[in-house]
Design a protein around this motif. Structure first.
Motif, short mmCIF file in Angstrom:
data_model
loop_
_atom_site.label_atom_id
_atom_site.label_comp_id
_atom_site.label_asym_id
_atom_site.label_seq_id
_atom_site.Cartn_x
_atom_site.Cartn_y
_atom_site.Cartn_z
N THR A 304 0.81 -1.23 0.00
CA THR A 304 0.00 0.00 0.00
C THR A 304 0.84 1.27 0.00
OG1 THR A 304 -0.10 0.02 2.42
CG2 THR A 304 -1.84 -1.18 1.25
N SER A 305 2.17 1.15 -0.02
CA SER A 305 3.02 2.34 0.09
C SER A 305 3.18 3.08 -1.23
CB SER A 305 4.40 1.96 0.63
OG SER A 305 5.14 1.20 -0.31
N ALA A 439 10.60 -2.42 -2.36
CA ALA A 439 10.72 -2.41 -3.82
C ALA A 439 9.97 -3.61 -4.42
CB ALA A 439 12.18 -2.42 -4.23
N TYR A 440 8.68 -3.65 -4.20
CA TYR A 440 7.84 -4.72 -4.72
C TYR A 440 6.40 -4.22 -4.73
CZ TYR A 440 6.55 -5.38 0.18
OH TYR A 440 6.10 -5.17 1.46
N ASP A 441 5.57 -4.94 -5.47
CA ASP A 441 4.13 -4.68 -5.43
C ASP A 441 3.40 -5.74 -4.62
OD1 ASP A 441 4.07 -2.40 -7.32
OD2 ASP A 441 4.78 -3.92 -8.75
N VAL A 442 3.90 -6.98 -4.70
CA VAL A 442 3.26 -8.10 -4.02
C VAL A 442 4.33 -9.00 -3.40
CG1 VAL A 442 1.62 -10.02 -4.24
CG2 VAL A 442 1.47 -8.08 -5.82
N ILE A 458 1.61 -9.03 11.61
CA ILE A 458 1.37 -9.01 10.17
C ILE A 458 0.75 -7.71 9.68
CG2 ILE A 458 0.23 -10.24 8.28
CD1 ILE A 458 2.47 -11.79 9.67
N TYR A 459 -0.04 -7.03 10.53
CA TYR A 459 -0.76 -5.84 10.05
C TYR A 459 -0.57 -4.60 10.92
CZ TYR A 459 -3.06 -9.17 6.96
OH TYR A 459 -3.31 -10.14 6.00
N GLY A 460 0.18 -4.69 12.02
CA GLY A 460 0.39 -3.53 12.87
C GLY A 460 1.26 -2.48 12.19
N GLY A 469 9.24 -6.68 11.62
CA GLY A 469 7.88 -7.21 11.66
C GLY A 469 7.54 -7.98 10.40
N GLY A 470 6.24 -8.26 10.23
CA GLY A 470 5.80 -9.03 9.07
C GLY A 470 4.75 -8.32 8.25
N ASN A 471 4.72 -6.98 8.31
CA ASN A 471 3.68 -6.21 7.63
C ASN A 471 4.02 -6.07 6.14
OD1 ASN A 471 1.78 -4.32 6.76
ND2 ASN A 471 1.87 -3.12 8.63
N GLY A 472 3.73 -7.15 5.40
CA GLY A 472 4.06 -7.17 3.99
C GLY A 472 3.26 -6.20 3.16
N SER A 473 2.08 -5.80 3.63
CA SER A 473 1.28 -4.83 2.89
C SER A 473 1.68 -3.39 3.21
CB SER A 473 -0.21 -5.03 3.21
OG SER A 473 -0.47 -4.78 4.57
#
Length: 550
Positions: A304-305, A439-442, A458-460, A469-473
């Motif tokens: 989302t960045s 440097a990615y979209d997904v 994952i979402y914090g 952390g693990g916030n991939g989005s």
């Protein structure tokens, strides 16, 4: 409402001969009878294990890898042990008390525990380890997040410690039960602390096995700790482990692992491919085990960045443009279950959350609304002449082949609605650096864990990949953050379940992560292997395992 953490997965019989998996999945553990005349456990033998994934760091206080946690569980003990029903049993701590305000956990430690180097386990060891985990210089990629509210450890006496938190934190005992909060000998930390990721005899714990050697890219070995006499209360026996040793071998290709198992070169393999289950079922000397996965399902995280996924419409188009149910059933033949929920069903606090579902027309309308109304010669949507192209990155060293197959099917599905998905392997140890820069979209991954506080990892907003952390989005959602904070402070199980259910609903509504499928943890072993048990994270426990003499 929360569901049982050990809820069985529904697995359908299909062309891949997975009926045996379905039967096994109804149990939290499976043990096949030994082909031996022995009437009971034998204290002898070496268990040889074929691992699908090499270990990138042997220090569980640093590494977030489930493989590290599983293997090193035999070397490092914890303060408490988590039971299948979510309760906790004494281990290195014989008793504990929690203050009324939830800010102090006072542990009474056993006084007979010795590290592998002969030094005693005591209050000072607890303080040294917990202080190290939260020290920024340690660069913990997961353990530090497990005890984020940690403030200090107070030594009351040699065998009593008070762990102080800066806010109530209901998952603390579950964190304390994990391998990631296992204990290194303070002497080994002083001498080898900067090198523990590399593996080898420097790995000094209190566990039933001693880490004796490792060979880069090939494997590592343990030998029995004959002095071990402090197993957790939920173990099946007391004293030293039955096995004289354990040998781990890195066998990344599933066909090679299966061949090593069927030939007797190894006794147990992990990550059994669904295409191999029929072979294992047909062999009289092999047994298959399926464990309910904890944590999160295999999920696509939309960054989302930056554009296009900084716009909800683009994320919704991705979410609705792929028929995950059909993909999962066609690729895995019913052995894996499609899902729309951000947590796996085996996690307390799991909520069944419906997504909008597959709707290519709606996805197309969203893309039209974003301005991608034209197409190029290859059929991909364009805006001002620029193709709508996304990049999914992965590390080929650690990514499972079945996931690459699934990603390729997602790529084809997205092409049908005019989106190009470029799948890029990034090896040579640079994947994490590239990923952490955003440097990615997904990116796509699964993650283990038994507490719904995993959603914070994952979402914090404070759990970005670059920060461990693990916030991939790369989501920053104030509503989620507020609920996550409420969840860690709430002690009532039903109330916690409601809070985390709201978090899961927001994740799906905002399409930060798009869950794909739930995969059981499949292992296979020779039937001469007895006593295999699995912990609450579906990790194999070797303390009670044994094989016939000779």
């Amino acid at each position: 409402m929360p569901v049982s953490r050990r809820q069985p997965i529904r697995l359908a019989a299909a062309a891949l001969t997975v009926a045996a998996i379905a039967a096994l999945a109804a149990c939290s553990t499976t043990t096949a009878p030994a082909q031996t005349d022995s009437d009971g456990p034998v204290s002898d033998g070496t268990l040889r294990i074929g691992l699908s994934t090499a270990i990138d760091c042997f220090d569980p206080q640093i590494s977030p890898s489930g493989v590290t946690s599983a293997a090193l569980r035999s070397v490092y003990d914890s303060l408490v042990a988590e039971n299948d029903d979510g309760t906790f049993s004494p281990w290195l701590a014989s008793a504990w008390e929690i203050s009324d305000d939830g800010l102090t956990y006072t542990f009474t430690l056993r006084d007979d525990v010795i590290f592998h180097d002969g030094t005693p386990f005591d209050a000072e060891a607890v303080k040294v380890n917990l202080d190290r985990i939260v020290d920024p210089a340690t660069a913990s990629q997961y353990a530090g997040q497990l005890i984020a509210p940690y403030e200090s450890t107070e030594i009351i006496d040699d065998h009593t410690v008070a762990v102080h938190l800066d806010r109530p934190y209901s998952p603390f005992l579950r964190a304390a039960a994990s391998t990631n909060l296992g204990f290194h000998s303070p002497a080994s930390l002083a001498e080898f602390g900067d090198d523990l990721c590399q593996g080898g005899p420097a790995q000094v714990g209190t566990g039933p096995f001693i880490f004796t050697s490792s060979t880069a890219g090939q494997g590592f070995e343990f030998e029995r700790n004959d002095d071990y006499d402090w197993a957790p209360e939920n173990a099946e026996h007391d004293g030293a482990a039955y096995l004289a040793g354990v040998e781990y071998r890195f066998l990344p290709e599933s066909a090679v692992r299966l061949g090593a198992l069927t030939s007797g070169e190894v006794d147990l393999i992990d990550q059994v491919a669904t295409t191999d289950t029929g072979t294992i079922e047909a062999a009289s000397d092999l047994a298959l085990s399926a464990q309910d996965p904890t944590g999160i399902p295999y999920t696509y995280f939309l960054n989302t960045s930056h554009a296009p996924f900084d716009d909800l419409r683009a994320r919704k188009a991705f979410q609705q443009g792929i028929d995950f149910t059909t993909l999962t059933e066609s690729i895995f033949g019913g052995a894996y279950q499609p899902t729309t929920s951000p947590l796996n069903p085996a996690v307390a606090g799991y909520a069944h959350v419906e997504s909008p579902g597959y709707d290519p027309d709606a996805a197309g309308a969203l893309l039209d609304d974003l301005g991608y109304t034209e197409t190029d010669a290859d059929g991909y949507r364009t805006l001002n002449g620029e193709r709508l192209s996304l990049e999914l990155i992965y590390d080929p060293t650690y990514q499972r082949p079945e996931r690459i197959t699934y990603d390729t099917a997602v790529q084809a599905a997205l092409k049908d609605i005019g989106i190009e998905l470029v799948i890029t392997p990034i090896g040579d140890g640079t994947y994490v650096d590239v990923r952490n820069t955003g440097a990615y979209d997904v990116v796509a991954f699964a993650w283990s864990g038994t507490d719904p506080d995993l959603l914070r990892t994952i979402y914090g907003s404070d759990q970005q990949l670059a920060d461990g952390g693990g916030n991939g989005s790369q989501a920053h959602d104030a509503a989620i953050d507020a609920l996550l904070q409420q969840g860690v402070e709430e002690t009532d199980a039903a109330a916690r379940g409601d809070v985390y259910g709201q978090v899961q609903q927001i994740v799906v509504d905002q399409a930060y992560g798009v869950p794909a499928y739930v995969a059981p943890v499949l292992t296979a072993h020779r039937t001469v292997v007895n006593g295999l048990r699995y912990d609450a994270n579906s990790l194999p426990l070797l303390y009670d395992a044994w094989t016939p003499a000779g």
